[in-house]
Scaffold this motif. Structure first.
Motif, PDB file in Angstrom:
ATOM      1  N   UNK A 149       1.386  37.585  13.921  1.00 31.47           N
ATOM      2  CA  UNK A 149       1.314  36.055  13.913  1.00 31.47           C
ATOM      3  C   UNK A 149       2.166  35.343  13.110  1.00 31.47           C
ATOM      4  N   UNK A 150       2.795  33.779  12.965  1.00 30.16           N
ATOM      5  CA  UNK A 150       3.268  33.723  12.325  1.00 30.16           C
ATOM      6  C   UNK A 150       2.946  32.375  12.169  1.00 30.16           C
ATOM      7  N   UNK A 151       4.366  32.008  11.263  1.00 30.52           N
ATOM      8  CA  UNK A 151       3.880  30.377  10.644  1.00 30.52           C
ATOM      9  C   UNK A 151       3.533  29.415  11.910  1.00 30.52           C
ATOM     10  N   UNK A 152       4.141  29.266  13.052  1.00 30.77           N
ATOM     11  CA  UNK A 152       4.589  28.511  14.401  1.00 30.77           C
ATOM     12  C   UNK A 152       3.646  29.110  15.410  1.00 30.77           C
ATOM     13  N   UNK A 153       2.987  29.703  15.329  1.00 34.14           N
ATOM     14  CA  UNK A 153       2.841  31.072  16.309  1.00 34.14           C
ATOM     15  C   UNK A 153       1.316  31.600  16.425  1.00 34.14           C
ATOM     16  N   UNK A 154       0.126  30.767  17.261  1.00 35.50           N
ATOM     17  CA  UNK A 154      -0.654  31.346  17.178  1.00 35.50           C
ATOM     18  C   UNK A 154      -1.253  32.427  17.648  1.00 35.50           C
ATOM     19  N   UNK A 155      -2.613  33.545  16.977  1.00 38.51           N
ATOM     20  CA  UNK A 155      -2.545  35.234  18.214  1.00 38.51           C
ATOM     21  C   UNK A 155      -3.557  34.507  18.780  1.00 38.51           C
ATOM     22  N   UNK A 156      -3.032  35.518  20.026  1.00 41.02           N
ATOM     23  CA  UNK A 156      -3.987  35.123  20.969  1.00 41.02           C
ATOM     24  C   UNK A 156      -4.967  36.847  21.833  1.00 41.02           C
ATOM     25  N   UNK A 157      -4.402  37.283  20.805  1.00 36.67           N
ATOM     26  CA  UNK A 157      -4.947  38.583  20.634  1.00 36.67           C
ATOM     27  C   UNK A 157      -6.396  38.995  20.007  1.00 36.67           C
ATOM     28  N   UNK A 158      -7.227  39.574  19.329  1.00 33.02           N
ATOM     29  CA  UNK A 158      -7.730  40.475  18.876  1.00 33.02           C
ATOM     30  C   UNK A 158      -7.687  41.695  17.905  1.00 33.02           C
ATOM     31  N   UNK A 159      -7.591  41.785  17.012  1.00 30.08           N
ATOM     32  CA  UNK A 159      -7.610  43.035  16.750  1.00 30.08           C
ATOM     33  C   UNK A 159      -8.462  44.622  16.987  1.00 30.08           C
ATOM     34  N   UNK A 160      -7.258  45.288  16.914  1.00 31.50           N
ATOM     35  CA  UNK A 160      -8.500  46.735  17.752  1.00 31.50           C
ATOM     36  C   UNK A 160      -8.141  47.863  17.102  1.00 31.50           C
ATOM     37  N   UNK A 161      -8.639  48.842  16.864  1.00 28.44           N
ATOM     38  CA  UNK A 161      -9.126  50.264  16.246  1.00 28.44           C
ATOM     39  C   UNK A 161      -9.411  51.074  17.052  1.00 28.44           C
ATOM     40  N   UNK A 162      -8.651  52.208  17.075  1.00 29.47           N
ATOM     41  CA  UNK A 162      -9.212  53.475  17.924  1.00 29.47           C
ATOM     42  C   UNK A 162      -8.884  55.305  16.628  1.00 29.47           C
ATOM     43  N   UNK A 163     -10.355  55.660  16.510  1.00 31.87           N
ATOM     44  CA  UNK A 163     -10.415  56.492  15.209  1.00 31.87           C
ATOM     45  C   UNK A 163     -10.911  58.124  15.885  1.00 31.87           C
ATOM     46  N   UNK A 164     -10.415  58.715  16.131  1.00 25.49           N
ATOM     47  CA  UNK A 164      -9.953  60.554  15.615  1.00 25.49           C
ATOM     48  C   UNK A 164     -10.728  60.988  15.043  1.00 25.49           C
ATOM     49  N   UNK A 165     -12.160  61.777  15.402  1.00 19.62           N
ATOM     50  CA  UNK A 165     -12.776  62.184  14.039  1.00 19.62           C
ATOM     51  C   UNK A 165     -12.608  63.640  14.845  1.00 19.62           C
ATOM     52  N   UNK A 166     -12.185  64.837  13.912  1.00 17.63           N
ATOM     53  CA  UNK A 166     -12.712  66.001  13.715  1.00 17.63           C
ATOM     54  C   UNK A 166     -13.323  66.978  12.612  1.00 17.63           C
ATOM     55  N   UNK A 167     -14.581  67.140  13.757  1.00 16.49           N
ATOM     56  CA  UNK A 167     -16.042  67.580  12.702  1.00 16.49           C
ATOM     57  C   UNK A 167     -15.283  68.605  12.626  1.00 16.49           C
ATOM     58  N   UNK A 168     -16.351  69.345  11.024  1.00 14.32           N
ATOM     59  CA  UNK A 168     -16.069  70.435  11.187  1.00 14.32           C
ATOM     60  C   UNK A 168     -17.595  71.170  12.118  1.00 14.32           C
ATOM     61  N   UNK A 169     -17.137  72.508  11.984  1.00 14.97           N
ATOM     62  CA  UNK A 169     -17.676  73.383  12.392  1.00 14.97           C
ATOM     63  C   UNK A 169     -19.464  73.251  12.499  1.00 14.97           C
ATOM     64  N   UNK A 170     -19.779  73.274  13.790  1.00 15.92           N
ATOM     65  CA  UNK A 170     -21.418  72.559  13.665  1.00 15.92           C
ATOM     66  C   UNK A 170     -21.702  71.680  13.046  1.00 15.92           C
TER      67      UNK A 170
END
Length: 497
Positions: A149-170
């Motif tokens: 985003x900028x002062x004279x620029x509008x954001x054209x895309x949406x915010x996204x997130x990627x999450x990687x989870x390492x689980x405990x045994x079992x």
């Protein structure tokens, strides 16, 4: 030397033993006083977290040891709690990420781009620490893709997130927990929707559901979950009724529910009439009323409120109405029950009246209605075989058909078709009847030669007599209140018939 030579052999051994004992006791006491008992300060650490903590311990000059191949830090047991509090107050970058403490020491010469990068790092670190608090999660990594985003620029895309989870045994996350993590991240990042959060496990398998163009996968999953919850709720109600009626484990029930998932919007529009001065109903609300009077060729326009007195000549009256409207919208939410089907299996024989009464009770328990097309099926299960409603009559006919083949097989069939008696009692009564009839038939065959060889031998029973005896035994078994104590008398009566 004179003292040592003056001692006897026994005294010398005692002196040496006492000196050795004193030395051992002194060494043990010194070890107990100066020995440090270590206790785990932190366990299951990643290498970068262990490095940050050991660096801080060395700076504080606190002795420590590493255990479990470097994943645990051990310190003196007496100072373990104080040391843990000191380290947690240092705001160390644990879990390999930094949080909002990154802005504690702000550099005024930092560019705007660097500020944005630090804000993204801090937000990722805070989300990492929050998700790390789940007991099933061993390690987590969060990556955010924030639109520029900028002062004279509008954001054209949406915010996204990627999450990687390492689980405990079992351990594994439940579907509702995965949805909770999605909502947590979406609520923490401005402009992010829940479906824009992608979660995968340590093997790269997506834990989030694949979204269609209109979120059809999520809608279908919610519908299936609603159907499953409704069926489980009604099944528990039917099971409670059957357990109270027949005992625990003596009846089984299954419920199938068809839900109406259509969202219906009904719009009703009515015209609001207004009453006229004459008492009749008009077709709307009066806005303007005009009356024209003609008297000797002259015309005059007046309003009703100004017109008064008697008038001569012709008159013309115009009334203008504003049609009133009432718009009512009724929205029917999806999830209403369209049809209920219940199947109940009972481990005992029921007659038609009992089945009808049980059917009414189950229908009342689940709210079934015949007008809606609901169905309640009651099935009897006797001897591990599902019996049809006319099963007792069929068993009786089969018993009469096999009467000519042998008397021993018939009482068992009669006992199995008896109503109201437990299975083990029926088998016991049938076995006793078979034994009594077998003994009586054997005595009849040997009576001619057992006591007196000159006495004439009595002829065996004919087929008609056997059939009559069998019918009397079966009639006795069907009589209420007949018990096992009268088995011998009933058998004798059938034999004498």
């Amino acid at each position: 030397m004179n003292f040592w030579q003056g001692l006897t052999q026994r005294a010398r051994i005692g002196l040496i033993g006492g000196a050795v004992a004193i030395l051992l006791m002194t060494a043990g006491l010194a070890w107990w006083i100066f020995h440090t008992e270590y206790q785990a300060l932190f366990t299951d650490l990643k290498p970068q977290d262990a490095q940050a903590m050991t660096t801080e311990l060395e700076r504080l000059k606190i002795p420590y040891r590493l255990g479990d191949s470097g994943t645990s830090i051990l310190v003196d047991k007496a100072t373990v709690h104080a040391t843990r509090i000191k380290l947690m107050g240092k705001e160390l970058p644990l879990q390999g990420a930094v949080g909002l403490e990154l802005f504690n020491n702000t550099d005024f010469g930092m560019t705007e781009f660097a500020q944005k990068i630090n804000y993204q790092r801090a937000l990722q670190g805070e989300l990492t620490r929050t998700i790390q608090s789940l007991s099933e999660v061993r390690e987590v990594r969060v990556l955010l893709a924030l639109p520029e985003q900028g002062l004279f620029k509008q954001a054209t895309s949406k915010a996204k997130a990627s999450i990687t989870l390492m689980m405990r045994q079992g351990q594994a996350l439940r579907p509702e927990q995965v949805v909770g993590v999605q909502r947590l991240v979406a609520a923490a990042v401005p402009g992010m929707a829940t479906q824009d959060v992608t979660i995968v496990d340590g093997h790269g398998v997506a834990l989030t559901r694949a979204e269609g163009a209109n979120g059809e996968a999520e809608v279908n999953g919610a519908r299936l979950e609603l159907k499953r919850d409704t069926e489980a709720y009604l099944s528990r109600k039917v099971a409670a009724v059957l357990d109270r009626s027949f005992g625990v484990g003596q009846a089984l029930a299954s419920v199938d529910v068809t839900l109406n998932m259509d969202q219906i919007r009904t719009t009703t529009e009515d015209v609001l009439p207004a009453a006229t001065r004459s008492g009749l109903q008009a077709t709307g609300v009066v806005v303007r009323e005009r009356e024209v009077l003609r008297d000797s060729g002259a015309s005059l326009d007046t309003k009703v409120s100004e017109a008064g007195g008697s008038r001569n000549g012709s008159a013309q009256r115009d009334v203008e109405y504003a049609v009133g409207r009432r718009v009512e919208q009724v929205v029917s939410q999806p999830g209403s029950i369209r049809r209920i089907q219940v199947v109940a299996v009972v481990r005992r024989a029921l007659d038609a009246a009992q089945e009808e009464q049980l059917r009414k009770v189950i229908a009342a328990a689940v709210g079934a209605s015949t007008d809606r097309g609901d169905a309640v099926v009651i099935q009897s299960l006797v001897g591990g075989v599902i019996q049809a409603p006319d099963a007792p009559a069929a068993i009786a006919a089969n018993t009469e058909g096999t009467a000519e083949e042998g008397v021993a097989a018939s009482p068992v069939g009669v006992a199995l078709s008896d109503k109201g008696k437990p299975a083990y009692l029926q088998l016991l009564i049938g076995g006793l009847l078979v034994a009594v009839l077998a003994v009586l038939l054997a005595r009849v065959g040997r009576r001619g030669t057992a006591l007196n060889g000159n006495e004439p031998r009595r002829a065996p029973l004919s087929e008609a007599e056997r059939a009559a005896a069998l019918r009397r035994v079966r009639d006795w078994m069907r009589e209420p209140g007949a018990g096992a104590s009268a088995t011998g008398a009933a058998g004798t009566k059938g034999y004498n018939g």
